[in-house]
Write an enzyme that holds these catalytic residues in place. Structure first.
Site, PDB file in Angstrom:
ATOM      1  N   LYS A 158       0.870  -1.174   0.000  1.00 23.48           N
ATOM      2  CA  LYS A 158       0.000   0.000   0.000  1.00 23.48           C
ATOM      3  C   LYS A 158       0.909   1.226   0.000  1.00 23.48           C
ATOM      4  O   LYS A 158       1.315   1.718   1.056  1.00 23.48           O
ATOM      5  CB  LYS A 158      -0.918  -0.017   1.227  1.00 23.48           C
ATOM      6  CG  LYS A 158      -2.091  -0.983   1.070  1.00 23.48           C
ATOM      7  CD  LYS A 158      -3.030  -0.979   2.262  1.00 23.48           C
ATOM      8  CE  LYS A 158      -3.883   0.249   2.365  1.00 23.48           C
ATOM      9  NZ  LYS A 158      -4.992   0.297   1.392  1.00 23.48           N
TER      10      LYS A 158
HETATM   11  N1  PMP Z   1      -7.402  -3.328  -2.953  1.00 21.24           N
HETATM   12  C1  PMP Z   1      -6.919  -2.108  -2.745  1.00 21.24           C
HETATM   13  C2  PMP Z   1      -6.313  -1.379  -3.882  1.00 21.24           C
HETATM   14  C3  PMP Z   1      -6.988  -1.527  -1.461  1.00 21.24           C
HETATM   15  O1  PMP Z   1      -6.508  -0.306  -1.246  1.00 21.24           O
HETATM   16  C4  PMP Z   1      -7.597  -2.245  -0.415  1.00 21.24           C
HETATM   17  C5  PMP Z   1      -7.712  -1.615   0.951  1.00 21.24           C
HETATM   18  N2  PMP Z   1      -6.618  -1.887   1.754  1.00 21.24           N
HETATM   19  C6  PMP Z   1      -8.080  -3.527  -0.689  1.00 21.24           C
HETATM   20  C7  PMP Z   1      -7.973  -4.045  -1.962  1.00 21.24           C
HETATM   21  C8  PMP Z   1      -8.703  -4.355   0.397  1.00 21.24           C
HETATM   22  O2  PMP Z   1      -7.712  -4.750   1.326  1.00 21.24           O
HETATM   23  P1  PMP Z   1      -8.060  -5.010   2.842  1.00 21.24           P
HETATM   24  O3  PMP Z   1      -9.165  -5.982   2.858  1.00 21.24           O
HETATM   25  O4  PMP Z   1      -6.810  -5.564   3.396  1.00 21.24           O
HETATM   26  O5  PMP Z   1      -8.442  -3.722   3.441  1.00 21.24           O
END
Ligand code: PMP
Length: 313
Positions: A158
């Site tokens: 991220k």
């Molecule tokens: N894809 C992207 C691009 C994201 O930013 C997120 C949010 N973190 C997710 C998927 C979902 O990830 P998570 O379930 O870990 O929040």
């Protein structure tokens, strides 16, 4: 900005919300090399609030930093404790945490490797795509923006700067009257939302793009897969087969159900894509069963998933 909470954990101590500031010459502000997380905490039926899958989120933050060669000056245990402190000190029940590590000011220019500052904000935040969206489903569109190529972004990470495409796609979708955008990759396979993973259901098969595709393999995605594979009292009656498999845009349109998963979005049904109703045009039974099981897990009501919860005291 109006303070969303009283305090923010920043560089080892709690500060007043208003005092958690950075300089305009912060390197991350200019070039986007910074890493962040989104985490939720949930009020529990009894006892203190608990942070959902905290260890996995902190591990991903540390991995994100490694991907971009950033040295976070705190260890895993310190970051975990700091997250718990941020929730506790703000007296939160249901809430959202935003840990972020940035390169601050120092040397100018792309090549500078400036000191790293870490902050963890924690504040109350309701349903990301709206309460009504959680029940009735949202309206989405397939974006004209293409999901990052594996060769030009750190898809496991991220990274702040990588989110410009998500912001542009989301803004355009909203300008065009939709709630959310869906990215495909350069070859046309469906990837994910702007900040959520995506699932479809068709004829009893629950499908999501595989981990090695151009997605962030989300922690909520993992929770959904674990719950779907383990079953629950509502799910067992629906006899769902689970597959991690690529699919294209036509399968989206033909799906009986589509939903998004993410820390912010939790599990949000999609009722319409590009003006085509999905299934019956409302939340489907598999989505609803998964939502119920997911929220029971998050609220500490499922002994099998209690290991996903980190109480804040
Ligand atoms: N894809 C992207 C691009 C994201 O930013 C997120 C949010 N973190 C997710 C998927 C979902 O990830 P998570 O379930 O870990 O929040």
């Amino acid at each position: 900005m109006q303070p969303l909470a009283r305090h923010i954990w920043m560089d080892g101590r709690m500060r007043a919300w208003e005092d958690a500031r950075v300089h305009v010459m912060a390197h991350t502000l200019h070039y986007g090399i910074g890493v962040f997380e989104g985490i939720r905490c949930y009020a529990q039926k009894s006892g203190p609030a608990a942070i959902f899958r905290l260890g996995e989120h902190v591990d991903r933050l540390v991995d994100s930093a490694r991907c971009v060669g950033m040295q976070i000056p705190y260890g895993r245990d310190e970051l975990i404790e700091a997250c718990r402190t941020a929730v506790r000190e703000n007296g939160l029940g249901d809430g959202y945490l935003r840990p972020i590590a940035i390169h601050v000011d120092g040397e100018p220019g792309l090549g500078a490797v400036n000191p790293v500052s870490v902050a963890i904000a924690a504040f109350a935040w309701g349903a990301y795509l709206g309460r009504e969206g959680m029940e009735k489903g949202i309206r989405a569109t397939v974006s004209s923006y293409v999901r990052h190529h594996l060769g030009s972004a750190m898809l496991r990470a991220k990274v702040c700067g990588q989110y410009t495409t998500s912001v542009l796609a989301k803004r355009l979708a909203k300008q065009n009257g939709f709630d959310e955008a869906i990215f495909c990759d350069a070859t046309g396979y469906v990837c994910e939302g702007t900040g959520e993973n995506l699932f479809i259901v068709r004829r009893g098969v629950l499908k999501t793009p595989p981990e090695r595709s151009a997605i962030l393999p989300g922690i909520t995605r993992d929770s959904v897969l674990a719950i779907a594979r383990a079953g629950s009292k509502e799910l067992d009656a629906l006899r769902i087969e689970v597959r991690e498999e690529p699919f294209a845009r036509d399968e989206l349109y033909l799906a009986d159900e589509v939903f998004l998963s993410g820390t912010a979005a939790e599990i949000t049904p999609i009722r319409e894509i590009d003006h085509r109703p999905i299934g019956s045009g409302t939340r489907g039974p598999v989505t609803e069963a998964l939502q119920r099981a997911f929220f029971r897990a998050a609220r500490g009501e499922e002994p099998a998933w209690r290991g996903w919860l980190a109480p804040v005291s």
